[in-house]
Design a protein around this motif. Structure first.
Motif, mmCIF file in Angstrom:
data_model
loop_
_atom_site.group_PDB
_atom_site.id
_atom_site.type_symbol
_atom_site.label_atom_id
_atom_site.label_comp_id
_atom_site.label_asym_id
_atom_site.label_seq_id
_atom_site.Cartn_x
_atom_site.Cartn_y
_atom_site.Cartn_z
ATOM 1 N N UNK A 58 85.448 8.446 38.303
ATOM 2 C CA UNK A 58 86.247 8.546 39.737
ATOM 3 C C UNK A 58 87.901 8.534 39.396
ATOM 4 N N UNK A 59 88.479 9.399 40.174
ATOM 5 C CA UNK A 59 89.748 9.834 39.967
ATOM 6 C C UNK A 59 90.140 9.959 38.512
ATOM 7 N N UNK A 60 89.487 10.903 38.017
ATOM 8 C CA UNK A 60 89.648 11.438 36.584
ATOM 9 C C UNK A 60 90.953 12.439 36.904
ATOM 10 N N UNK A 61 91.929 12.316 35.871
ATOM 11 C CA UNK A 61 92.863 13.343 35.949
ATOM 12 C C UNK A 61 92.775 14.432 35.107
ATOM 13 N N UNK A 62 92.321 14.337 33.921
ATOM 14 C CA UNK A 62 92.042 15.346 32.710
ATOM 15 C C UNK A 62 91.162 14.724 31.674
ATOM 16 N N UNK A 63 90.856 15.854 30.620
ATOM 17 C CA UNK A 63 89.710 15.230 29.730
ATOM 18 C C UNK A 63 88.222 15.607 30.291
ATOM 19 N N UNK A 64 87.408 15.197 29.384
ATOM 20 C CA UNK A 64 85.945 15.380 29.780
ATOM 21 C C UNK A 64 85.276 13.948 29.731
ATOM 22 N N UNK A 65 84.272 14.120 30.656
ATOM 23 C CA UNK A 65 83.127 13.159 30.642
ATOM 24 C C UNK A 65 81.794 13.493 30.708
ATOM 25 N N UNK A 66 80.880 13.212 29.784
ATOM 26 C CA UNK A 66 79.536 13.670 29.819
ATOM 27 C C UNK A 66 78.725 12.775 29.714
ATOM 28 N N UNK A 67 77.762 12.864 30.702
ATOM 29 C CA UNK A 67 76.617 11.859 30.790
ATOM 30 C C UNK A 67 75.098 12.523 30.455
ATOM 31 N N UNK A 98 73.301 11.249 42.204
ATOM 32 C CA UNK A 98 72.822 10.794 43.516
ATOM 33 C C UNK A 98 73.580 11.238 44.673
ATOM 34 N N UNK A 99 73.598 10.663 45.906
ATOM 35 C CA UNK A 99 74.329 11.176 46.962
ATOM 36 C C UNK A 99 75.910 11.302 46.707
ATOM 37 N N UNK A 100 76.693 11.934 47.653
ATOM 38 C CA UNK A 100 78.159 12.036 47.567
ATOM 39 C C UNK A 100 78.776 12.255 46.293
ATOM 40 N N UNK A 101 77.886 13.315 45.622
ATOM 41 C CA UNK A 101 78.486 13.714 44.035
ATOM 42 C C UNK A 101 79.866 14.661 44.574
ATOM 43 N N UNK A 102 81.180 14.424 44.078
ATOM 44 C CA UNK A 102 82.140 14.938 44.191
ATOM 45 C C UNK A 102 82.751 14.944 45.518
ATOM 46 N N UNK A 103 82.373 13.526 46.183
ATOM 47 C CA UNK A 103 83.136 13.326 47.400
ATOM 48 C C UNK A 103 84.786 13.385 47.110
ATOM 49 N N UNK A 104 85.300 14.076 48.198
ATOM 50 C CA UNK A 104 86.813 14.236 48.122
ATOM 51 C C UNK A 104 87.632 14.628 46.586
ATOM 52 N N UNK A 105 86.735 15.196 46.043
ATOM 53 C CA UNK A 105 87.392 16.098 44.610
ATOM 54 C C UNK A 105 88.395 16.759 45.147
ATOM 55 N N UNK A 106 89.406 16.752 44.116
ATOM 56 C CA UNK A 106 90.585 17.223 44.367
ATOM 57 C C UNK A 106 91.110 18.002 43.119
ATOM 58 N N UNK A 107 90.352 18.822 42.433
ATOM 59 C CA UNK A 107 90.649 19.671 41.497
ATOM 60 C C UNK A 107 89.689 19.586 40.334
ATOM 61 N N UNK A 108 88.733 18.395 40.147
ATOM 62 C CA UNK A 108 88.011 18.432 39.011
ATOM 63 C C UNK A 108 86.943 19.450 39.016
ATOM 64 N N UNK A 109 86.155 19.837 37.770
ATOM 65 C CA UNK A 109 85.143 20.609 37.584
ATOM 66 C C UNK A 109 83.999 19.865 37.479
ATOM 67 N N UNK A 110 82.908 19.856 38.137
ATOM 68 C CA UNK A 110 81.739 19.044 37.786
ATOM 69 C C UNK A 110 80.503 20.081 37.880
ATOM 70 N N UNK A 111 79.773 19.779 36.563
ATOM 71 C CA UNK A 111 78.509 20.381 36.463
ATOM 72 C C UNK A 111 77.401 19.583 36.255
ATOM 73 N N UNK A 149 82.319 11.644 40.289
ATOM 74 C CA UNK A 149 83.562 12.275 40.102
ATOM 75 C C UNK A 149 84.355 12.420 41.445
ATOM 76 N N UNK A 150 84.228 11.139 42.200
ATOM 77 C CA UNK A 150 84.981 10.936 43.329
ATOM 78 C C UNK A 150 86.347 10.988 43.369
ATOM 79 N N UNK A 151 87.087 11.684 44.321
ATOM 80 C CA UNK A 151 88.505 11.743 44.331
ATOM 81 C C UNK A 151 89.254 12.345 43.034
ATOM 82 N N UNK A 152 88.279 12.818 41.976
ATOM 83 C CA UNK A 152 88.723 13.296 40.688
ATOM 84 C C UNK A 152 89.919 14.552 40.892
ATOM 85 N N UNK A 153 91.023 14.589 40.039
ATOM 86 C CA UNK A 153 91.892 15.411 40.132
ATOM 87 C C UNK A 153 91.763 16.620 39.239
#
Length: 223
Positions: A80-89, A113-126, A98-102
């Motif tokens: 949540x609210x990630x700014x840079x870097x990588x997170x792998x699950x 689950x639900x609301x993946x990428x809610x209010x995302x602000x620039x993050x890449x999610x795969x 990834x909510x609100x991540x920049x």
């Protein structure tokens, strides 16, 4: 600076995060997480963190430059609210991944689950698998790639984020429409899939984005 191992059965999450905020090593291995919340929250150095097991809520929240891998599944609000870097699950993710991540890259090898990428602000999610309903709700910028199926109300009230889905879409939310996939989109898809370590063919994906009908106030929208 070398490697350091932290066993959360012997140390608290507060002690772990204090070490990660002022690191004395370049790489960390976190043992016995047992679903603890807020593991590796607030990392702001280019360090490598390997979490060996399942994590609870808000794992890797506010990450800014770290490379964090969870060898298990995660609870609500990973990255949540990630700014840079990588997170792998390596496993699955619960709600609001990834909510609100920049910025940065969030890879979920399983499903989200639900609301993946809610209010995302620039993050890449795969996401390697499926995503739940209301994903990319009010997504403002960034790219969401789904290699499986997407649930209902995808991209509701979306702004300028781009969504790519390889499987079925339950339904589209308000103001979200399917758009043509051009060469530049296939090129960025190939780049994102390669970064995530997935080998799907970009031509198998559909693209979705904003119809821009909600950008301006209209009298008929009053109640």
């Amino acid at each position: 600076m070398g490697a350091l191992t932290v066993d959360l059965q012997a140390s608290s999450v507060r002690e772990l995060n204090a070490e990660l905020h002022t690191p004395t090593a370049t790489s960390y291995e976190v043992l016995d997480p047992k679903g603890a919340h807020a593991i590796a929250a607030g990392v702001h150095h280019p360090i490598d963190v390997q979490v060996r097991g399942h994590a609870g809520y808000y794992c890797a929240g506010m990450n800014d430059g770290g490379a964090i891998t969870v060898h298990g599944s995660v609870g609500t609000g990973v990255a949540e609210n990630m700014m840079s870097g990588t997170v792998r699950v390596r496993g699955d993710a619960s709600q609001s991944a990834g909510a609100t991540a920049h910025g940065g890259l969030l890879v979920i090898e399983g499903s989200a689950s639900m609301r993946c990428g809610i209010s995302m602000k620039g993050v890449d999610i795969v996401v390697g698998g499926d995503i739940g309903p209301m994903s990319a709700f009010m997504a403002q910028a960034g790219r969401l790639v789904v290699c499986g199926d997407a649930g209902d109300d995808l991209g509701d009230s979306i702004y300028e984020a781009r969504i790519y889905v390889r499987g079925k879409v339950g339904s589209l939310g308000a103001d979200c429409v399917e758009k043509p996939v051009r060469d530049e989109h296939r090129a960025e898809l190939a780049e994102l899939l390669a970064a995530a370590g997935l080998d799907h063919e970009p031509g198998e994906f559909r693209r979705f984005g904003s119809a821009r009908r909600l950008y301006h106030f209209a009298a008929h929208n009053t109640y």
